[in-house]
Design an enzyme around this catalytic site. Structure first.
Site, PDB file in Angstrom:
ATOM      1  N   HIS A 197       0.844  -1.201   0.000  1.00  0.00           N
ATOM      2  CA  HIS A 197       0.000   0.000   0.000  1.00  0.00           C
ATOM      3  C   HIS A 197       0.877   1.248   0.000  1.00  0.00           C
ATOM      4  O   HIS A 197       2.066   1.162   0.322  1.00  0.00           O
ATOM      5  CB  HIS A 197      -0.885   0.026   1.262  1.00  0.00           C
ATOM      6  CG  HIS A 197      -0.077   0.157   2.503  1.00  0.00           C
ATOM      7  ND1 HIS A 197       0.430  -0.927   3.186  1.00  0.00           N
ATOM      8  CD2 HIS A 197       0.397   1.245   3.162  1.00  0.00           C
ATOM      9  CE1 HIS A 197       1.158  -0.512   4.205  1.00  0.00           C
ATOM     10  NE2 HIS A 197       1.151   0.819   4.210  1.00  0.00           N
ATOM     11  N   HIS A 254       5.653   6.558  -0.677  1.00  0.00           N
ATOM     12  CA  HIS A 254       6.544   5.395  -0.648  1.00  0.00           C
ATOM     13  C   HIS A 254       5.742   4.113  -0.510  1.00  0.00           C
ATOM     14  O   HIS A 254       4.587   4.137  -0.068  1.00  0.00           O
ATOM     15  CB  HIS A 254       7.536   5.509   0.520  1.00  0.00           C
ATOM     16  CG  HIS A 254       6.883   5.296   1.859  1.00  0.00           C
ATOM     17  ND1 HIS A 254       6.214   6.305   2.520  1.00  0.00           N
ATOM     18  CD2 HIS A 254       6.780   4.195   2.641  1.00  0.00           C
ATOM     19  CE1 HIS A 254       5.740   5.834   3.661  1.00  0.00           C
ATOM     20  NE2 HIS A 254       6.065   4.545   3.755  1.00  0.00           N
TER      21      HIS A 254
HETATM   22  O1  3AM Z   1       3.857   0.719   5.465  1.00  0.00           O
HETATM   23  P1  3AM Z   1       4.169   2.171   5.656  1.00  0.00           P
HETATM   24  O2  3AM Z   1       5.550   2.395   6.142  1.00  0.00           O
HETATM   25  O3  3AM Z   1       3.826   3.005   4.472  1.00  0.00           O
HETATM   26  O4  3AM Z   1       4.936   2.932   8.747  1.00  0.00           O
HETATM   27  C1  3AM Z   1       3.613   2.563   9.072  1.00  0.00           C
HETATM   28  C2  3AM Z   1       2.825   2.040   7.907  1.00  0.00           C
HETATM   29  O5  3AM Z   1       3.174   2.723   6.748  1.00  0.00           O
HETATM   30  C3  3AM Z   1       2.858   3.799   9.421  1.00  0.00           C
HETATM   31  O6  3AM Z   1       1.491   3.507   9.196  1.00  0.00           O
HETATM   32  C4  3AM Z   1       1.397   2.474   8.246  1.00  0.00           C
HETATM   33  C5  3AM Z   1       0.565   1.352   8.818  1.00  0.00           C
HETATM   34  O7  3AM Z   1       1.150   0.860   9.960  1.00  0.00           O
HETATM   35  N1  3AM Z   1       3.085   4.138  10.825  1.00  0.00           N
HETATM   36  C6  3AM Z   1       3.015   3.309  11.874  1.00  0.00           C
HETATM   37  N2  3AM Z   1       3.333   3.973  13.012  1.00  0.00           N
HETATM   38  C7  3AM Z   1       3.603   5.246  12.658  1.00  0.00           C
HETATM   39  C8  3AM Z   1       3.980   6.408  13.371  1.00  0.00           C
HETATM   40  N3  3AM Z   1       4.131   6.406  14.693  1.00  0.00           N
HETATM   41  C9  3AM Z   1       3.463   5.352  11.256  1.00  0.00           C
HETATM   42  N4  3AM Z   1       3.655   6.486  10.595  1.00  0.00           N
HETATM   43  C10 3AM Z   1       4.027   7.564  11.340  1.00  0.00           C
HETATM   44  N5  3AM Z   1       4.175   7.536  12.677  1.00  0.00           N
END
Ligand code: 3AM
Length: 173
Positions: free
Chosen positions: A39, A121
């Site tokens: 995603h 990304h």
């Molecule tokens: O798979 P991505 O990296 O695009 O990185 C986490 C993931 O995105 C992001 O939310 C998505 C689903 O988990 N994520 C998790 N914790 C986070 C945080 N504390 C976060 N993004 C920013 N701050």
């Protein structure tokens, strides 16, 4: 009860093959993200209680995004997050604007406040410590057609993380 929520553009099955091929090429870089979990995160919201979730859905009832295409052409290692991701240096304006609006809305309503602006990304590996490829730039960009936005619940299960959409918005011209 609160749910861990985020807005994302999912990658449909028909567009997963080049990403899976790249994961194979990069084998050993970390824990590969399952294809069903591919995603593009637009906005992470954190833990959201039931009442705030309902208000969020009301505010974004009319969410709209025209169909657009994201060209992923850079491989980046984010050491702090231990993520190996495909990124883009050119983001379609409507996608960029929607992600910004979702992030600002979250901050304004007491949900997660993003530390930096939208960085388009797609995470390929977690637990990554180094990038196995010498060059960051992909010769052939991977194109993602953005056809849908989803509000997702992220849940930890014994089998790993699981993402379940609780609301979908189709992209229309
Ligand atoms: O798979 P991505 O990296 O695009 O990185 C986490 C993931 O995105 C992001 O939310 C998505 C689903 O988990 N994520 C998790 N914790 C986070 C945080 N504390 C976060 N993004 C920013 N701050």
């Amino acid at each position: 009860m609160a749910n861990r929520l985020f807005f994302a553009v999912p990658v449909p099955r028909s567009q997963q093959l080049p990403l899976l091929r790249l994961q194979t090429q990069l084998e050993g870089a970390g824990r590969p993200v399952l294809a069903s979990n591919f995603h593009i995160t637009l906005a992470f919201l954190g833990n959201v209680c039931a009442a705030a979730q309902q208000q969020l859905l009301q505010r974004w009832q009319g969410l709209s995004l025209p169909p657009c295409q994201l060209s992923l052409n850079q491989l980046q290692l984010w050491p702090k997050a231990q993520v190996l991701a495909l990124t883009s240096n050119e983001c379609p304006t409507p996608l960029y604007q929607l992600a910004g609006a979702l992030q600002r809305d979250a901050a304004k309503h007491g949900l997660h406040q993003s530390q930096h602006g939208f960085r388009p990304h797609l995470t390929l590996f977690r637990g990554a410590q180094q990038s196995p490829l010498a060059t960051q730039h992909l010769q052939q960009p991977i194109l993602i057609n953005c056809n849908e936005v989803q509000l997702m619940i992220s849940e930890q299960t014994p089998a790993g993380v699981s993402y379940q959409p609780i609301k979908r918005w189709q992209c229309y011209e």
